[in-house]
Design an enzyme around this catalytic site. Structure first.
Site, PDB file in Angstrom:
ATOM      1  N   TRP A  13      27.458  74.971  43.483  1.00  0.00           N
ATOM      2  CA  TRP A  13      26.854  76.214  43.957  1.00  0.00           C
ATOM      3  C   TRP A  13      27.902  76.989  44.730  1.00  0.00           C
ATOM      4  O   TRP A  13      28.965  76.485  45.073  1.00  0.00           O
ATOM      5  CB  TRP A  13      25.617  75.959  44.806  1.00  0.00           C
ATOM      6  CG  TRP A  13      25.823  74.943  45.903  1.00  0.00           C
ATOM      7  CD1 TRP A  13      26.514  75.106  47.070  1.00  0.00           C
ATOM      8  CD2 TRP A  13      25.347  73.597  45.904  1.00  0.00           C
ATOM      9  NE1 TRP A  13      26.500  73.955  47.803  1.00  0.00           N
ATOM     10  CE2 TRP A  13      25.781  73.007  47.122  1.00  0.00           C
ATOM     11  CE3 TRP A  13      24.587  72.831  45.014  1.00  0.00           C
ATOM     12  CZ2 TRP A  13      25.482  71.685  47.456  1.00  0.00           C
ATOM     13  CZ3 TRP A  13      24.303  71.522  45.350  1.00  0.00           C
ATOM     14  CH2 TRP A  13      24.743  70.962  46.557  1.00  0.00           C
ATOM     15  N   ARG A  61      32.566  68.669  47.323  1.00  0.00           N
ATOM     16  CA  ARG A  61      32.491  67.413  46.569  1.00  0.00           C
ATOM     17  C   ARG A  61      31.621  66.337  47.207  1.00  0.00           C
ATOM     18  O   ARG A  61      31.523  65.235  46.670  1.00  0.00           O
ATOM     19  CB  ARG A  61      33.906  66.854  46.365  1.00  0.00           C
ATOM     20  CG  ARG A  61      34.718  67.625  45.366  1.00  0.00           C
ATOM     21  CD  ARG A  61      36.128  67.061  45.290  1.00  0.00           C
ATOM     22  NE  ARG A  61      37.037  67.730  46.195  1.00  0.00           N
ATOM     23  CZ  ARG A  61      38.239  67.265  46.522  1.00  0.00           C
ATOM     24  NH1 ARG A  61      38.645  66.097  46.050  1.00  0.00           N
ATOM     25  NH2 ARG A  61      39.025  67.933  47.343  1.00  0.00           N
ATOM     26  N   CYS A  65      38.303  71.870  45.096  1.00  0.00           N
ATOM     27  CA  CYS A  65      36.867  72.054  45.354  1.00  0.00           C
ATOM     28  C   CYS A  65      36.506  71.500  46.725  1.00  0.00           C
ATOM     29  O   CYS A  65      36.733  70.319  47.004  1.00  0.00           O
ATOM     30  CB  CYS A  65      36.040  71.366  44.272  1.00  0.00           C
ATOM     31  SG  CYS A  65      34.256  71.503  44.545  1.00  0.00           S
ATOM     32  N   GLU A 107      33.326  82.834  48.598  1.00  0.00           N
ATOM     33  CA  GLU A 107      33.791  83.037  47.225  1.00  0.00           C
ATOM     34  C   GLU A 107      33.347  84.409  46.719  1.00  0.00           C
ATOM     35  O   GLU A 107      34.078  85.092  45.996  1.00  0.00           O
ATOM     36  CB  GLU A 107      33.245  81.945  46.309  1.00  0.00           C
ATOM     37  CG  GLU A 107      33.756  80.550  46.608  1.00  0.00           C
ATOM     38  CD  GLU A 107      33.138  79.530  45.678  1.00  0.00           C
ATOM     39  OE1 GLU A 107      33.638  79.385  44.551  1.00  0.00           O
ATOM     40  OE2 GLU A 107      32.140  78.877  46.080  1.00  0.00           O
TER      41      GLU A 107
END
Length: 407
Positions: A248, A79, A76, A253
């Site tokens: 979010w 963070r 991720c 992506e």
């Protein structure tokens, strides 16, 4: 007397006591609690594990553990705001209809009229018999995929397996490109149940382009909240197999992976033709040009709709701020380079030009093979096969028949 009993452990222990104690020490250390509180808590945990094979997190431990699991998520990039995670403790919820209702409440809380909030909802922990609750879906919101007679797919090809399973269980998809899949929920000893998501609980953004009017004619859209629902949350030796969570979206992506991957919506050929690009050879770099315009459309559309989204340049800079904070706090910051570097213009972002700690500390979110199979509609341990014994069409408040999972 068994070896476990001689060593003070329950013969059906499902928790590693060492991992439990390391977590509790970390919680007390980072929370600034005194040694007396730590000593008392360790005694209580050792007693619970000896008597029952497991233990139960306090609400404070659960909140801390879920936040640190996000902090430790090597794949991720977003963070920096791990401390802002909202933790919804739903460990008492075991009925499938109630689980579905809580998933909808999660979406409403996270959506927040477009100002997306990071949220995790934690359902009951696994025990010696396995997970009390499983959510088969990869994400709370995903689109269906239908196999066309002439070949190829309508909708999202990655959703085909779950679409087929939902259909066998009685769900009736409309056959469109962006049909929201129902939730498929399994609770221990009960049948698979299907729960449709009401449209008012799923915020979607229609995609337009700031300079290309024809882009709206493509009829593209995407949902606002990327709520992962098939990963296991592990805290202090305890596994929570149902713990949907979200941050979010980063624009790539959607604009690179979801819409442009050849195994997903694969829209680049159409966009390239509409742009009038020479698509006869990859050497013309038409794919690169088309990809930029798709991503411009995604960011423009979310901004116009007032929905939180990050671009890959900004999010990369934020990640390095997070990394610096972690190093200042004396902690390692695990990161998987292949996931942290954006799938577009990677070398233009600062995260490209360095190495990262590849360790996998706990607490964490992680994916197991069974969850991967279930997300494709394939029964996997701890459940083996679906006999499909009847229709299953449910909403979030009332469940009717279902396809039963046989042991």
């Amino acid at each position: 007397m068994t070896t476990d009993q001689r060593n003070g452990r329950h013969p059906r222990a499902v928790v590693d006591q060492g991992e439990a104690e390391r977590f509790v020490r970390q919680f007390h250390d980072e929370s600034g609690l005194d040694d007396t509180a730590l000593h008392t808590r360790l005694i209580a945990i050792r007693r619970q594990i000896a008597e029952t094979g497991t233990y139960r997190h306090t609400p404070e431990e659960l909140v801390f553990g879920a936040k640190v699991a996000w902090r430790n998520s090597a794949r991720c990039i977003g963070r920096l705001y791990w401390q802002s995670l909202r933790v919804r403790d739903r460990r008492h919820v075991t009925n499938a209809a109630d689980v579905a209702a809580e998933c909808l409440a999660h979406l409403r809380t996270a959506t927040n009229a477009g100002r997306i909030r990071p949220v995790v909802t934690v359902f009951p922990q696994d025990d010696a018999e396995g997970p009390p609750v499983l959510i088969w879906n990869e994400q709370l919101v995903r689109y269906a995929g239908y196999l066309r007679f002439e070949g190829g797919y309508t909708g999202d090809p990655s959703g085909f397996g779950l679409t087929e399973l939902a259909t066998r269980l009685g769900w009736e998809g409309a056959g469109g490109r962006f049909d929201v899949l129902p939730l498929i929920i399994q609770t221990r000893g009960n049948a698979l149940q299907v729960f449709e998501l009401p449209p008012e609980d799923v915020l979607e953004v229609p995609l337009t382009h700031p300079a290309l009017p024809w882009f709206a004619e493509l009829g593209l859209r995407w949902h606002a909240v990327p709520a992962i629902s098939h990963m296991r949350l592990r805290i202090g030796g305890i596994s929570y197999s149902a713990a949907p969570f979200n941050g979010w979206y980063m624009g790539t992506e959607i604009g690179v992976r979801n819409l442009c991957d050849t195994g997903r919506y694969d829209i680049l050929p159409e966009v390239g033709r509409r742009l009038g690009l020479d698509t006869s050879s990859t050497r013309t770099l038409w794919r690169d040009q088309a990809l930029v315009e798709v991503n411009r459309a995604v960011l423009h559309s979310f901004d116009a709709a007032g929905v939180t989204i990050a671009d890959h340049h900004t999010e990369s800079a934020r990640f390095l701020r997070h990394l610096a904070r972690e190093e200042l706090a004396g902690r390692s910051c695990p990161a998987d380079w292949s996931w942290i570097v954006p799938p577009m213009s990677g070398a233009l972002t600062p995260v490209f030009h360095r190495y990262y700690d590849e360790s996998r500390p706990r607490p964490d979110f992680h994916l197991d093979d069974g969850a991967r199979l279930r997300a494709r509609g394939v029964p996997a341990p701890p459940y083996r096969r679906c006999t499909g014994t009847g229709p299953a069409r449910c909403d979030a408040t009332q469940a009717r028949g279902s396809g039963r999972i046989s042991p």
